[in-house]
Design an enzyme around this catalytic site. Structure first.
Site, short mmCIF file in Angstrom:
data_model
loop_
_atom_site.label_atom_id
_atom_site.label_comp_id
_atom_site.label_asym_id
_atom_site.label_seq_id
_atom_site.Cartn_x
_atom_site.Cartn_y
_atom_site.Cartn_z
N LYS A 17 76.66 -22.53 23.84
CA LYS A 17 76.02 -21.60 22.90
C LYS A 17 76.32 -20.15 23.28
CE LYS A 17 71.76 -23.13 23.61
NZ LYS A 17 71.95 -24.17 24.63
N ARG A 165 73.09 -20.98 38.71
CA ARG A 165 71.72 -20.71 38.27
C ARG A 165 70.74 -21.63 38.97
NH1 ARG A 165 71.57 -20.39 31.82
NH2 ARG A 165 69.72 -21.65 32.21
P1 AMP Z 1 68.62 -21.17 28.74
O1 AMP Z 1 69.30 -20.02 29.42
O2 AMP Z 1 68.61 -21.02 27.23
O3 AMP Z 1 69.13 -22.50 29.19
O4 AMP Z 1 67.07 -21.09 29.16
C1 AMP Z 1 66.68 -21.25 30.51
C2 AMP Z 1 65.22 -21.63 30.57
O5 AMP Z 1 64.41 -20.59 30.00
C3 AMP Z 1 64.84 -22.88 29.81
O6 AMP Z 1 65.09 -24.08 30.55
C4 AMP Z 1 63.34 -22.65 29.59
O7 AMP Z 1 62.61 -22.89 30.77
C5 AMP Z 1 63.30 -21.15 29.31
N1 AMP Z 1 63.45 -20.87 27.86
C6 AMP Z 1 64.52 -20.29 27.26
N2 AMP Z 1 64.33 -20.20 25.94
C7 AMP Z 1 63.12 -20.75 25.68
C8 AMP Z 1 62.38 -20.98 24.49
N3 AMP Z 1 62.85 -20.64 23.28
N4 AMP Z 1 61.16 -21.56 24.62
C9 AMP Z 1 60.66 -21.91 25.82
N5 AMP Z 1 61.32 -21.75 26.98
C10 AMP Z 1 62.55 -21.17 26.92
#
Ligand code: AMP
Length: 216
Positions: A17, A165
């Site tokens: 993404k 990460r």
């Molecule tokens: P990502 O970088 O999108 O993989 O997000 C990393 C982490 O941030 C996720 O595993 C969630 O813990 C938190 N997170 C990101 N976006 C959301 C969202 N829209 N709602 C809830 N938690 C989120």
């Protein structure tokens, strides 16, 4: 003037993404808005929101809807984003968040151009996440096999140091995929019912995925 693009990218962690959001930014000038990046910046800055979010992120769990929706609404209401359009990466992740996004867009008299579900088999994302590296300065994502940095450990874009990460560990990856299936798949169904969903195959070359996303 033509309406700016307003896109949502949905897909499991590691599906690409962020890569697609960057390509859309470069070619259309839309603002990429990643809820994960905003949370990581808040954690880095040691804010109250960052401290709260970290408790969930480190376990691969979702940050509660209330604070997440508030944080994203603030960003989406900014003049800059309203003018340039946006590509959302990682939001909405629950049906409640999708409903809140609809309410907010209605209030601003804006509409989503398209919602894109990027789909790949689960074993492929597990493999990708295992070799993923992120820049601590600008957030650019690399992948050991498919998108290695030119110089080991350093970001091609800003020279920042690259790290794995903290939530890309095998255990957390498993939890995040589980939550994706449980909480975010219903969001795909939500948009499919509304009729503005495009499903694309995310297992190929990022450029092919991109072409599918922008096809009229
Ligand atoms: P990502 O970088 O999108 O993989 O997000 C990393 C982490 O941030 C996720 O595993 C969630 O813990 C938190 N997170 C990101 N976006 C959301 C969202 N829209 N709602 C809830 N938690 C989120």
């Amino acid at each position: 003037m033509a309406e700016p693009l307003r896109l949502v990218l949905i897909g499991p962690p590691g599906v690409g993404k962020g890569t697609q959001a960057t390509m859309l930014e470069q070619n259309f000038g839309v603002r990429p808005i990643s809820s994960g990046v905003i949370f990581r910046n808040e954690i880095e800055a040691e804010t109250d929101l960052g401290r709260l979010a970290k408790r969930y992120i480190d376990h691969g769990e979702l940050v509660p809807n209330g604070v997440t929706i508030e944080m994203m609404a603030k960003r989406l209401r900014s003049d800059d984003v309203r003018k340039s359009g946006f590509v959302l990466d990682g939001f909405p992740r629950t049906v409640r968040q999708a409903e809140a996004l609809d309410e907010l867009l209605d209030e601003m008299d804006e509409h989503l151009t398209k919602v894109v579900s990027i789909e790949v088999p689960e074993d492929v994302v597990v493999g990708r996440l295992a070799g993923r590296l992120g820049c601590t300065k600008c957030g650019e994502i690399y992948q050991a096999q498919t998108k290695p940095p030119k110089r080991e450990g350093l970001c091609d874009k800003c020279n920042g140091p690259l790290i794995v990460r903290s939530d890309d560990t095998p255990e957390t990856t498993k939890a995040r995929l589980h939550i994706f299936n449980e909480k975010t798949r219903p969001v795909i169904d939500y948009y499919a019912e509304k009729g503005n969903l495009l499903r694309v195959d995310g297992s190929g070359d990022p450029m092919d995925v991109y072409k599918e996303i922008i096809a009229p």
